[in-house]
Design an enzyme around this catalytic site. Structure first.
Site, PDB file in Angstrom:
ATOM      1  N   THR A 113      30.557  56.643  18.712  1.00 60.66           N
ATOM      2  CA  THR A 113      31.797  56.796  17.968  1.00 60.66           C
ATOM      3  C   THR A 113      32.771  55.707  18.340  1.00 60.66           C
ATOM      4  OG1 THR A 113      33.744  58.184  17.547  1.00 60.66           O
ATOM      5  CG2 THR A 113      32.634  58.517  19.642  1.00 60.66           C
ATOM      6  N   VAL A 114      33.317  55.048  17.330  1.00 61.02           N
ATOM      7  CA  VAL A 114      34.312  54.004  17.601  1.00 61.02           C
ATOM      8  C   VAL A 114      35.578  54.609  18.190  1.00 61.02           C
ATOM      9  CG1 VAL A 114      33.438  52.475  15.802  1.00 61.02           C
ATOM     10  CG2 VAL A 114      35.282  54.090  15.250  1.00 61.02           C
ATOM     11  N   ASP A 115      35.794  55.908  17.989  1.00 62.01           N
ATOM     12  CA  ASP A 115      37.009  56.564  18.482  1.00 62.01           C
ATOM     13  C   ASP A 115      37.020  56.748  19.997  1.00 62.01           C
ATOM     14  OD1 ASP A 115      38.162  56.851  15.944  1.00 62.01           O
ATOM     15  OD2 ASP A 115      37.025  58.677  15.563  1.00 62.01           O
ATOM     16  N   ARG A 133      42.070  59.244  14.875  1.00 59.41           N
ATOM     17  CA  ARG A 133      42.713  60.417  14.276  1.00 59.41           C
ATOM     18  C   ARG A 133      43.576  61.169  15.283  1.00 59.41           C
ATOM     19  NH1 ARG A 133      41.607  63.209   9.761  1.00 59.41           N
ATOM     20  NH2 ARG A 133      39.846  61.809   9.392  1.00 59.41           N
ATOM     21  N   GLY A 176      30.604  57.997  10.759  1.00 63.69           N
ATOM     22  CA  GLY A 176      30.920  56.591  10.535  1.00 63.69           C
ATOM     23  C   GLY A 176      30.066  55.696  11.417  1.00 63.69           C
ATOM     24  N   MET A 230      41.838  52.637  13.352  1.00 64.18           N
ATOM     25  CA  MET A 230      41.283  53.990  13.348  1.00 64.18           C
ATOM     26  C   MET A 230      41.711  54.760  14.595  1.00 64.18           C
ATOM     27  SD  MET A 230      37.460  53.399  11.809  1.00 64.18           S
ATOM     28  CE  MET A 230      37.232  53.042  10.056  1.00 64.18           C
ATOM     29  N   TYR A 235      37.018  49.448   7.531  1.00 62.85           N
ATOM     30  CA  TYR A 235      35.616  49.215   7.855  1.00 62.85           C
ATOM     31  C   TYR A 235      35.393  47.901   8.599  1.00 62.85           C
ATOM     32  CZ  TYR A 235      33.817  53.059   4.939  1.00 62.85           C
ATOM     33  OH  TYR A 235      33.507  54.287   4.419  1.00 62.85           O
TER      34      TYR A 235
END
Length: 419
Positions: A142-144, A192, A13, A190, A297
């Site tokens: 990574t945005v995570d 996970r 992503g 977002m 998004y």
């Protein structure tokens, strides 16, 4: 020794600042023509290497490359495509080396998250086994914010700024209407397995009673009864309740609340809709009218609200990746090292790819409030500098003015390869 070409690919992503990393990397490579010839970018990520669809970035002007710093998305295309084990899928790795040989590629820069660092590590291994000299450097993205051995990950700071802003603004809206209309607002973000983005929403709440009132982390098992009791308490005390929830929210048995039953290209469960599930639970049990939103998004594409810290770090990591490669540092990932919180100071570091690959960094327990529904002061201290500052893009006719590259491919030299 003559200059050799470099291969750069964007993976997974994309973010508001991944192109800032590409900008820094290409600009730094152009400063070393005696060592690096061309930077060839993979069209749609690693797939571009496997299919020999390589973009010649040397055909782009310096001005166009510089404008990447303020352009969201992935300028060369990205993909969710994980190369499997060396033992079972050796042909794919051998194909990469064949493409590298055909185009005299001596440097491999992979810009992505956990799975991408695993791929970069495996490529370094197969290159060594096949006796082909290529320097592999991972560039975090990574945005995570869940990569280990780096203080933070480019992309996260801008998402954090966006979601904290969004839930603060939505909170003002709900507060205005709560007496006669909507009392509940739920924002799904977002995340996970790691609740970093949900935690960032908590930055909007600086004083008691300010939204968001409740944060739901994937690290904390969801207890419907406790949650509903907290919602009711917020409505009783403040007249309304705002909630931020991670897409990866799970129950006490570890089952994802919003697991659709399908998998993505990396083998991860497809998620989405937990915000609506939580909001409907409130409606069914407490009877309150609700609205919910899915940041999706929007949160990772919002370059207009990017964190200046995030932009600067993303660009610096692109520069550092080239510098590490030119130093002969193979199978490493460029990292951010925090030196101080106030004022915030950081520097570039490095970590072995083998220690980063497929490792997820979750929220530490000391960052989550004792009741599991909010962040601690320690978390706020960590997060605050990452959303600091603004570096807006240029505007034209009232809208952000982003760049689109020409992305012309080099001529193919090898037979077609099926993926």
């Amino acid at each position: 020794m003559p200059a050799r070409n470099a291969f750069y690919a964007q993976s997974g992503g994309v973010t508001a600042v991944i192109n800032a990393t590409a900008c820094g990397l290409i600009q730094e490579a152009r400063r070393h023509p005696d060592n690096i010839g061309k930077v060839l970018a993979g069209r749609d990520g690693i797939i571009g290497a496997l299919t020999e669809d390589l973009i010649d970035t040397s055909l782009e002007t310096d001005e166009a490359i510089a404008r990447l710093r303020s352009t969201p998305g992935g300028a060369f295309g990205s993909c969710r495509y994980k190369l499997k084990s060396l033992e079972d899928h050796r042909a794919q790795y051998e194909r990469l080396i064949e493409v590298f040989k055909a185009h005299d590629i001596g440097y491999f820069f992979y810009n992505g998250g956990n799975d991408s660092m695993d791929t970069a590590w495996k490529v370094s291994q197969i290159a060594e086994k096949l006796g082909y000299p290529v320097v592999c450097v991972g560039v975090p993205k990574t945005v995570d914010n869940d990569l280990p051995l780096t203080d933070c990950c480019p992309g996260f700071g801008s998402v954090a700024k966006y979601v904290a802003t969004s839930i603060r603004e939505a909170g003002y809206d709900v507060a205005s209407m709560a007496r006669t209309s909507t009392k509940i607002f739920v924002l799904e973000v977002m995340g996970r397995h790691a609740g970093w983005i949900t935690a960032a929403c908590g930055l909007a709440s600086e004083n008691a009673g300010e939204p968001p009132h409740i944060l739901l982390f994937p690290e904390v098992p969801f207890d419907p009864a406790r949650f509903l009791a907290r919602v009711q308490a917020c409505v009783d005390q403040y007249g309304y309740c705002t909630v931020a929830v991670s897409e990866g929210l799970s129950d006490a048995d570890g089952k994802l609340i919003a697991d659709s039953g399908t998998k993505d290209a990396f083998g991860h469960s497809q998620l989405g809709g937990v915000g609506q599930i939580v909001a409907q639970l409130i409606k069914d049990k407490l009877g309150y009218k609700y609205h919910w939103a899915l940041a999706d998004y929007l949160q990772r594409a919002a370059r207009h609200l990017a964190s200046k810290t995030d932009v600067e770090q993303a660009h610096a990591l692109g520069v550092a990746a080239v510098d590490l490669a030119l130093q002969g540092k193979n199978a490493v990932m460029a990292t951010i090292e925090r030196l101080a919180d106030t004022p915030y100071r950081w520097r570039i570091g490095e970590a072995p790819l083998k220690d980063v690959a497929n490792v997820e960094r979750k929220m530490p327990a000391e960052f989550i409030a004792a009741d599991g529904f909010h962040i601690t002061d320690a978390c706020r201290t960590y997060l605050q500098p990452l959303i600091a500052g603004e570096e807006p893009p240029p505007y034209r006719d009232g809208l952000p003015d982003y760049v689109r590259l020409n992305n012309k491919s080099v001529e193919k030299k090898l037979p077609e390869f099926k993926i």
